[in-house]
Motif scaffolding. Sequence first.
Motif, PDB file in Angstrom:
ATOM      1  N   ARG A 257       0.837  -1.206   0.000  1.00 56.79           N
ATOM      2  CA  ARG A 257       0.000   0.000   0.000  1.00 56.79           C
ATOM      3  C   ARG A 257       0.873   1.258   0.000  1.00 56.79           C
ATOM      4  O   ARG A 257       0.563   2.241  -0.653  1.00 56.79           O
ATOM      5  CB  ARG A 257      -0.931   0.005   1.207  1.00 56.79           C
ATOM      6  N   LEU A 258       1.979   1.206   0.740  1.00 59.40           N
ATOM      7  CA  LEU A 258       2.868   2.365   0.816  1.00 59.40           C
ATOM      8  C   LEU A 258       3.661   2.585  -0.470  1.00 59.40           C
ATOM      9  O   LEU A 258       3.856   3.710  -0.909  1.00 59.40           O
ATOM     10  CB  LEU A 258       3.856   2.211   1.982  1.00 59.40           C
ATOM     11  N   PHE A 259       4.136   1.487  -1.048  1.00 60.28           N
ATOM     12  CA  PHE A 259       5.046   1.602  -2.188  1.00 60.28           C
ATOM     13  C   PHE A 259       4.464   1.098  -3.501  1.00 60.28           C
ATOM     14  O   PHE A 259       5.179   0.884  -4.467  1.00 60.28           O
ATOM     15  CB  PHE A 259       6.354   0.845  -1.890  1.00 60.28           C
ATOM     16  N   GLY A 260       3.174   0.880  -3.535  1.00 55.57           N
ATOM     17  CA  GLY A 260       2.542   0.416  -4.764  1.00 55.57           C
ATOM     18  C   GLY A 260       2.807  -1.056  -4.996  1.00 55.57           C
ATOM     19  O   GLY A 260       2.891  -1.837  -4.063  1.00 55.57           O
ATOM     20  N   ALA A 261       2.975  -1.423  -6.246  1.00 54.84           N
ATOM     21  CA  ALA A 261       3.103  -2.838  -6.617  1.00 54.84           C
ATOM     22  C   ALA A 261       4.504  -3.390  -6.392  1.00 54.84           C
ATOM     23  O   ALA A 261       4.753  -4.565  -6.624  1.00 54.84           O
ATOM     24  CB  ALA A 261       2.708  -3.027  -8.079  1.00 54.84           C
ATOM     25  N   ARG A 262       5.439  -2.552  -5.951  1.00 52.25           N
ATOM     26  CA  ARG A 262       6.810  -3.009  -5.748  1.00 52.25           C
ATOM     27  C   ARG A 262       6.826  -4.204  -4.795  1.00 52.25           C
ATOM     28  O   ARG A 262       6.216  -4.179  -3.738  1.00 52.25           O
ATOM     29  CB  ARG A 262       7.647  -1.878  -5.165  1.00 52.25           C
ATOM     30  N   THR A 263       7.504  -5.250  -5.160  1.00 56.24           N
ATOM     31  CA  THR A 263       7.519  -6.455  -4.333  1.00 56.24           C
ATOM     32  C   THR A 263       8.510  -6.313  -3.188  1.00 56.24           C
ATOM     33  O   THR A 263       9.502  -5.588  -3.286  1.00 56.24           O
ATOM     34  CB  THR A 263       7.914  -7.700  -5.172  1.00 56.24           C
ATOM     35  N   VAL A 264       8.228  -7.018  -2.105  1.00 52.62           N
ATOM     36  CA  VAL A 264       9.125  -7.055  -0.963  1.00 52.62           C
ATOM     37  C   VAL A 264      10.033  -8.260  -1.159  1.00 52.62           C
ATOM     38  O   VAL A 264       9.559  -9.381  -1.297  1.00 52.62           O
ATOM     39  CB  VAL A 264       8.322  -7.197   0.349  1.00 52.62           C
ATOM     40  N   SER A 265      11.347  -8.031  -1.205  1.00 59.18           N
ATOM     41  CA  SER A 265      12.242  -9.161  -1.446  1.00 59.18           C
ATOM     42  C   SER A 265      12.223 -10.110  -0.257  1.00 59.18           C
ATOM     43  O   SER A 265      12.073  -9.695   0.882  1.00 59.18           O
ATOM     44  CB  SER A 265      13.661  -8.673  -1.730  1.00 59.18           C
ATOM     45  N   ASP A 266      12.358 -11.366  -0.549  1.00 61.68           N
ATOM     46  CA  ASP A 266      12.316 -12.414   0.463  1.00 61.68           C
ATOM     47  C   ASP A 266      13.746 -12.743   0.873  1.00 61.68           C
ATOM     48  O   ASP A 266      14.540 -13.220   0.061  1.00 61.68           O
ATOM     49  CB  ASP A 266      11.629 -13.645  -0.132  1.00 61.68           C
ATOM     50  N   PRO A 267      14.106 -12.495   2.133  1.00 67.17           N
ATOM     51  CA  PRO A 267      15.492 -12.729   2.548  1.00 67.17           C
ATOM     52  C   PRO A 267      15.897 -14.198   2.584  1.00 67.17           C
ATOM     53  O   PRO A 267      17.070 -14.502   2.758  1.00 67.17           O
ATOM     54  CB  PRO A 267      15.546 -12.105   3.946  1.00 67.17           C
ATOM     55  N   LEU A 268      14.935 -15.107   2.436  1.00 65.96           N
ATOM     56  CA  LEU A 268      15.262 -16.527   2.436  1.00 65.96           C
ATOM     57  C   LEU A 268      15.347 -17.107   1.027  1.00 65.96           C
ATOM     58  O   LEU A 268      15.575 -18.300   0.870  1.00 65.96           O
ATOM     59  CB  LEU A 268      14.224 -17.313   3.248  1.00 65.96           C
ATOM     60  N   SER A 269      15.151 -16.279   0.015  1.00 71.11           N
ATOM     61  CA  SER A 269      15.127 -16.759  -1.370  1.00 71.11           C
ATOM     62  C   SER A 269      16.210 -16.106  -2.213  1.00 71.11           C
ATOM     63  O   SER A 269      16.610 -14.969  -1.956  1.00 71.11           O
ATOM     64  CB  SER A 269      13.763 -16.467  -1.999  1.00 71.11           C
ATOM     65  N   ILE A 270      16.648 -16.847  -3.226  1.00 65.85           N
ATOM     66  CA  ILE A 270      17.550 -16.301  -4.239  1.00 65.85           C
ATOM     67  C   ILE A 270      16.731 -16.201  -5.509  1.00 65.85           C
ATOM     68  O   ILE A 270      16.271 -17.217  -6.051  1.00 65.85           O
ATOM     69  CB  ILE A 270      18.789 -17.195  -4.444  1.00 65.85           C
ATOM     70  N   ALA A 271      16.515 -14.975  -5.969  1.00 67.89           N
ATOM     71  CA  ALA A 271      15.637 -14.740  -7.119  1.00 67.89           C
ATOM     72  C   ALA A 271      16.194 -15.362  -8.389  1.00 67.89           C
ATOM     73  O   ALA A 271      17.405 -15.437  -8.585  1.00 67.89           O
ATOM     74  CB  ALA A 271      15.437 -13.244  -7.315  1.00 67.89           C
ATOM     75  N   ASP A 272      15.276 -15.791  -9.250  1.00 64.71           N
ATOM     76  CA  ASP A 272      15.651 -16.328 -10.558  1.00 64.71           C
ATOM     77  C   ASP A 272      15.787 -15.151 -11.518  1.00 64.71           C
ATOM     78  O   ASP A 272      14.810 -14.662 -12.059  1.00 64.71           O
ATOM     79  CB  ASP A 272      14.574 -17.298 -11.049  1.00 64.71           C
ATOM     80  N   GLN A 273      17.030 -14.699 -11.706  1.00 69.38           N
ATOM     81  CA  GLN A 273      17.276 -13.574 -12.609  1.00 69.38           C
ATOM     82  C   GLN A 273      18.077 -14.022 -13.829  1.00 69.38           C
ATOM     83  O   GLN A 273      18.777 -13.223 -14.445  1.00 69.38           O
ATOM     84  CB  GLN A 273      17.999 -12.454 -11.857  1.00 69.38           C
ATOM     85  N   HIS A 274      17.963 -15.301 -14.142  1.00 60.78           N
ATOM     86  CA  HIS A 274      18.696 -15.879 -15.271  1.00 60.78           C
ATOM     87  C   HIS A 274      18.367 -15.099 -16.547  1.00 60.78           C
ATOM     88  O   HIS A 274      17.215 -14.912 -16.899  1.00 60.78           O
ATOM     89  CB  HIS A 274      18.310 -17.357 -15.432  1.00 60.78           C
ATOM     90  N   GLY A 275      19.404 -14.626 -17.213  1.00 58.58           N
ATOM     91  CA  GLY A 275      19.223 -13.927 -18.479  1.00 58.58           C
ATOM     92  C   GLY A 275      18.809 -12.473 -18.352  1.00 58.58           C
ATOM     93  O   GLY A 275      18.602 -11.801 -19.357  1.00 58.58           O
ATOM     94  N   SER A 276      18.700 -11.971 -17.110  1.00 61.09           N
ATOM     95  CA  SER A 276      18.296 -10.576 -16.933  1.00 61.09           C
ATOM     96  C   SER A 276      19.477  -9.761 -16.402  1.00 61.09           C
ATOM     97  O   SER A 276      20.569 -10.278 -16.194  1.00 61.09           O
ATOM     98  CB  SER A 276      17.124 -10.483 -15.955  1.00 61.09           C
TER      99      SER A 276
END
Length: 200
Positions: A157-176
């Motif tokens: 609500r404060l920051f719109g649609a921006r996602t909150v990163s999960d400190p227990l996960s490693i994002a799949d940014q393959h190719g980005s």
Amino acid sequence: MSGENILVVCAANVCRSPLAELELRRGLGADSLISVSSAGVRANPGDDICELVAAVHDDDEWREQAAEHKAREVTVEIIEQSSIVLAASRDIRGELVRLAPRSRDWMFTIKEAAHLGSGFSSEAPDRVAEYVAHLDRARSRAVPLVPSDDIRSRVRRLFGARTVSDPLSIADQHGSRGHQETIDEVGESIATIVTQLARL
């Protein structure tokens, strides 16, 4: 340590999980009795490892193992034969729990294991089993690192649609643009896990 198996799982089994697999093998050493493998929840069997992972180290052993890697899809049998399952993210871990619910007690995200494994030390022959027991005890006592759904909704609500990163996960940014960041995160977390498992 005889007969113990570490399984690392990501989505396609071409970037995060094979990198973790190769770094674990390298860190544990060629004479380790712990076997390490990887798989993907949506892998295209036979796909090659990603080029950035293949180039992480330039020695012959790394290049040879990277060239030999072929993606494979995770199965219930592979999970149940593992001593510990390290998932790249909480979403992947959730998929694995649904696939093999009996194995949920020895499933952790890579970053979760690195965090909870602090202080682990064992000379037991079944070191991975001892490590899992340590992680499970630590998980039951740990203060959650992940924001609750209520906090997440307030942040949205404060920051719109921006996602909150999960400190227990490693994002799949393959190719980005964030691909190298993902590789660095895997490397750092696996280095911590290797230190924990190798400590006497």
